[in-house]
Design an enzyme around this catalytic site. Structure first.
Site, PDB file in Angstrom:
ATOM      1  N   SER A   1       1.809  -2.360   7.886  1.00 58.75           N
ATOM      2  CA  SER A   1       0.462  -2.965   7.962  1.00 58.75           C
ATOM      3  C   SER A   1      -0.463  -2.142   7.088  1.00 58.75           C
ATOM      4  CB  SER A   1      -0.090  -2.931   9.389  1.00 58.75           C
ATOM      5  OG  SER A   1      -1.466  -3.316   9.381  1.00 58.75           O
TER       6      SER A   1
ATOM      7  N   ASP B   1       8.998  -8.225   2.423  1.00 57.01           N
ATOM      8  CA  ASP B   1       7.764  -8.505   3.166  1.00 57.01           C
ATOM      9  C   ASP B   1       8.145  -8.959   4.573  1.00 57.01           C
ATOM     10  OD1 ASP B   1       5.511  -9.621   4.296  1.00 57.01           O
ATOM     11  OD2 ASP B   1       4.917 -10.738   2.502  1.00 57.01           O
ATOM     12  N   VAL B   2       7.770  -8.197   5.590  1.00 48.89           N
ATOM     13  CA  VAL B   2       8.206  -8.520   6.958  1.00 48.89           C
ATOM     14  C   VAL B   2       7.474  -9.731   7.542  1.00 48.89           C
ATOM     15  CG1 VAL B   2       8.913  -6.148   7.462  1.00 48.89           C
ATOM     16  CG2 VAL B   2       6.642  -6.915   8.150  1.00 48.89           C
TER      17      VAL B   2
ATOM     18  N   GLY C   1      11.920 -11.162  17.124  1.00 48.72           N
ATOM     19  CA  GLY C   1      13.106 -12.024  17.083  1.00 48.72           C
ATOM     20  C   GLY C   1      14.334 -11.225  16.681  1.00 48.72           C
TER      21      GLY C   1
ATOM     22  N   TYR D   1      -8.177  -6.599  11.085  1.00 49.89           N
ATOM     23  CA  TYR D   1      -7.229  -5.545  11.467  1.00 49.89           C
ATOM     24  C   TYR D   1      -7.163  -5.423  12.990  1.00 49.89           C
ATOM     25  CZ  TYR D   1      -5.166  -0.818  11.574  1.00 49.89           C
ATOM     26  OH  TYR D   1      -4.364   0.270  11.796  1.00 49.89           O
TER      27      TYR D   1
ATOM     28  N   THR E   1       0.830  -1.217   0.000  1.00 51.52           N
ATOM     29  CA  THR E   1       0.000   0.000   0.000  1.00 51.52           C
ATOM     30  C   THR E   1       0.863   1.264   0.000  1.00 51.52           C
ATOM     31  OG1 THR E   1      -0.128   0.086   2.425  1.00 51.52           O
ATOM     32  CG2 THR E   1      -1.874  -1.112   1.292  1.00 51.52           C
ATOM     33  N   GLY E   2       2.185   1.086   0.087  1.00 48.06           N
ATOM     34  CA  GLY E   2       3.081   2.248   0.154  1.00 48.06           C
ATOM     35  C   GLY E   2       3.524   2.709  -1.230  1.00 48.06           C
TER      36      GLY E   2
ATOM     37  N   ARG F   1     -10.009   6.637   3.540  1.00 43.10           N
ATOM     38  CA  ARG F   1     -10.151   7.350   4.811  1.00 43.10           C
ATOM     39  C   ARG F   1     -10.900   8.652   4.548  1.00 43.10           C
ATOM     40  NH1 ARG F   1      -4.459   5.752   7.801  1.00 43.10           N
ATOM     41  NH2 ARG F   1      -3.626   5.228   5.795  1.00 43.10           N
TER      42      ARG F   1
HETATM   43  N1  LIG Z   1      -2.744   6.557   9.739  1.00 47.26           N
HETATM   44  C1  LIG Z   1      -3.434   6.341  10.838  1.00 47.26           C
HETATM   45  O1  LIG Z   1      -4.321   7.151  11.177  1.00 47.26           O
HETATM   46  C2  LIG Z   1      -3.154   5.139  11.700  1.00 47.26           C
HETATM   47  C3  LIG Z   1      -3.965   4.943  12.830  1.00 47.26           C
HETATM   48  C4  LIG Z   1      -3.708   3.847  13.642  1.00 47.26           C
HETATM   49  C5  LIG Z   1      -2.649   2.995  13.380  1.00 47.26           C
HETATM   50  N2  LIG Z   1      -1.895   3.199  12.276  1.00 47.26           N
HETATM   51  C6  LIG Z   1      -0.808   2.238  12.012  1.00 47.26           C
HETATM   52  O2  LIG Z   1       0.338   2.895  11.534  1.00 47.26           O
HETATM   53  C7  LIG Z   1       1.002   2.089  10.567  1.00 47.26           C
HETATM   54  C8  LIG Z   1       1.196   2.872   9.273  1.00 47.26           C
HETATM   55  O3  LIG Z   1      -0.059   3.287   8.763  1.00 47.26           O
HETATM   56  P1  LIG Z   1      -0.170   4.290   7.515  1.00 47.26           P
HETATM   57  O4  LIG Z   1      -1.353   5.120   7.736  1.00 47.26           O
HETATM   58  O5  LIG Z   1       1.141   4.923   7.283  1.00 47.26           O
HETATM   59  O6  LIG Z   1      -0.519   3.245   6.353  1.00 47.26           O
HETATM   60  P2  LIG Z   1       0.170   3.047   4.918  1.00 47.26           P
HETATM   61  O7  LIG Z   1      -0.650   2.030   4.202  1.00 47.26           O
HETATM   62  O8  LIG Z   1       0.420   4.343   4.275  1.00 47.26           O
HETATM   63  O9  LIG Z   1       1.575   2.425   5.310  1.00 47.26           O
HETATM   64  C9  LIG Z   1       1.760   1.077   5.623  1.00 47.26           C
HETATM   65  C10 LIG Z   1       3.017   0.609   4.923  1.00 47.26           C
HETATM   66  O10 LIG Z   1       3.282  -0.755   5.284  1.00 47.26           O
HETATM   67  C11 LIG Z   1       3.676  -1.463   4.121  1.00 47.26           C
HETATM   68  N3  LIG Z   1       3.420  -2.880   4.361  1.00 47.26           N
HETATM   69  C12 LIG Z   1       2.218  -3.497   4.552  1.00 47.26           C
HETATM   70  N4  LIG Z   1       2.398  -4.825   4.747  1.00 47.26           N
HETATM   71  C13 LIG Z   1       3.732  -5.047   4.681  1.00 47.26           C
HETATM   72  C14 LIG Z   1       4.543  -6.199   4.809  1.00 47.26           C
HETATM   73  N5  LIG Z   1       3.997  -7.421   5.034  1.00 47.26           N
HETATM   74  N6  LIG Z   1       5.887  -6.077   4.695  1.00 47.26           N
HETATM   75  C15 LIG Z   1       6.445  -4.873   4.457  1.00 47.26           C
HETATM   76  N7  LIG Z   1       5.733  -3.726   4.329  1.00 47.26           N
HETATM   77  C16 LIG Z   1       4.388  -3.822   4.435  1.00 47.26           C
HETATM   78  C17 LIG Z   1       2.861  -0.849   3.012  1.00 47.26           C
HETATM   79  O11 LIG Z   1       3.367  -1.088   1.720  1.00 47.26           O
HETATM   80  C18 LIG Z   1       2.895   0.617   3.395  1.00 47.26           C
HETATM   81  O12 LIG Z   1       3.996   1.294   2.842  1.00 47.26           O
HETATM   82  C19 LIG Z   1       0.150   0.823  10.405  1.00 47.26           C
HETATM   83  O13 LIG Z   1       0.697  -0.201  11.212  1.00 47.26           O
HETATM   84  C20 LIG Z   1      -1.197   1.246  10.926  1.00 47.26           C
HETATM   85  O14 LIG Z   1      -1.913   0.140  11.461  1.00 47.26           O
HETATM   86  C21 LIG Z   1      -2.131   4.244  11.413  1.00 47.26           C
END
Ligand SMILES: NC(=O)c1ccc[n+]([C@@H]2O[C@H](COP(=O)([O-])OP(=O)(O)OC[C@H]3O[C@@H](n4cnc5c(N)ncnc54)[C@H](O)[C@@H]3O)[C@@H](O)[C@H]2O)c1
Length: 330
Positions: A79, A60-61, A106, A149, A39-40, A190
């Site tokens: 995520s 991929d983590v 780990g 989620y 999603t990035g 969003r």
């Molecule tokens: N933005 C918010 O308001 C908000 C609120 C609560 C929690 N969060 C948490 O903050 C974190 C970032 O959110 P965001 O808004 O920047 O979302 P985002 O989708 O912009 O960023 C998430 C990034 O994680 C990467 N990713 C997903 N699965 C992956 C994997 N298996 N291996 C490697 N990379 C992976 C995606 O490619 C993306 O770049 C998330 O964990 C989210 O749950 C965000």
């Protein structure tokens, strides 16, 4: 010799991860961003690639993670984060919160690094307590559409705490409430980018339900400051970081109409299942432990975010990513 401390930021190409990369580079760290780009977007990091103290790993983590050399801190932000994303990729969402977190715990153990995980206000589900303190256990439907989620994040907290108590690992847990700012994706479902995108395209603004549900929005710079302080604090329990200023979705739509000057109106659609009716952080703990509170008001934050969205190329504005998915007013 380079004496910089090294920080690994997973999800580094995402909205929050890329802002964290900027902050840690600015603070003199060596930064490794890791992302599978599900999603990035690499455009969020493009300006950092020329720096010798920045590295990017396309990985991929949820699979085994290896980083050569020393590592001092890990920020686990990988995520899918918007309902539109995690409904589309539910299994990956569960895996990155569980297997991904396990892999990084780990790694943190092997490197004697401190790990901070990005949890979320979604661990409170559709809350019956208002505002939500860290002591509230939440009200989550495990088998509802959002369960993938919410439960991934709840498991993430549980396994992180287990590594802390059982292995003595240094861990931090931030429960993030809705955050907004530049680098959000226009079409991630969003509410803020959805409204601004609709206004910029000259479409009506879609409110789900009657618009009386509330949200509270935190500007990204405030969130990053809170996370930075939490990482370097000695507190290992969960800490809410968010902006308590609450607004109904209906009022929020009106603010966006005023900000953008659009001539469009608000239209209503049925409320999706398990949509939280109220969301507001109690930030007493962050105030007390971190001396933190948000500084950027909604008027200023929205203006900065609108300036960013206005600067995007028109093809992005009209890209209909996920067009078959009904967004939430998240
Ligand atoms: N933005 C918010 O308001 C908000 C609120 C609560 C929690 N969060 C948490 O903050 C974190 C970032 O959110 P965001 O808004 O920047 O979302 P985002 O989708 O912009 O960023 C998430 C990034 O994680 C990467 N990713 C997903 N699965 C992956 C994997 N298996 N291996 C490697 N990379 C992976 C995606 O490619 C993306 O770049 C998330 O964990 C989210 O749950 C965000």
């Amino acid at each position: 010799m380079d004496n910089r401390k090294t920080v690994l930021i997973t999800g580094g190409a995402g909205f929050l991860g890329s802002h964290l990369c900027d902050r840690f580079i600015g603070e003199g760290f060596r930064v490794i961003a890791m992302d599978n780009l599900i999603t990035g977007d690499l455009r969020n990091l493009e300006h950092l690639f020329k720096l010798p103290q920045f590295e990017f790993y396309h990985h991929d983590v949820s699979k085994f993670v290896h980083i050569p050399g020393d590592l001092d801190y890990i920020l686990h932000f990988a995520s899918p984060a918007s309902p539109i994303d995690y409904l589309k990729i539910p299994i990956q969402t569960l895996k990155v919160g569980s297997l991904g977190t396990h892999n990084l715990l780990g790694l943190a153990r092997a490197k004697k690094a401190r790990l901070l995980i990005a949890s979320t206000s979604e661990v409170y589900g559709d809350p019956t307590v208002h505002p939500q303190t860290e002591e509230y256990y939440g009200n989550v439907n495990t088998v509802g559409p959002r369960g993938v989620y919410d439960e991934a994040k709840r498991f993430q907290e549980a396994i992180t705490m287990a590594y802390h108590t059982f292995h003595g690992l240094e861990t931090r847990i931030v429960r993030i409430f809705n955050t907004y700012g530049p680098r959000m994706r226009l079409n991630d479902g969003r509410v803020l980018p959805a409204f601004i995108g609709q206004a910029l395209r000259g479409e009506d603004l879609t409110v789900f339900g009657d618009g009386s549900q509330t949200r509270s929005f935190c500007y990204v710079d405030d969130l990053v400051e809170g996370i930075y302080r939490l990482l370097f604090s000695d507190y290992s329990g969960p800490v809410n970081i968010g902006n308590p200023s609450e607004i109904t979705i209906r009022e929020f739509a009106d603010e966006i109409i005023k900000l953008t000057g659009t001539k469009q109106k608000v239209v209503y659609q049925p409320l999706p299942k398990d949509d939280p009716k109220q969301r507001q952080p109690d930030i007493s703990k962050a105030k007390k432990i971190l001396g933190w509170e948000p500084r950027v008001g909604r008027a200023e934050g929205l203006r900065l975010t609108y300036d960013y969205f206005k600067s995007l190329p028109r093809d992005l504005l009209f890209a209909r990513e996920h067009k078959d998915f009904k967004p939430y007013n998240r």
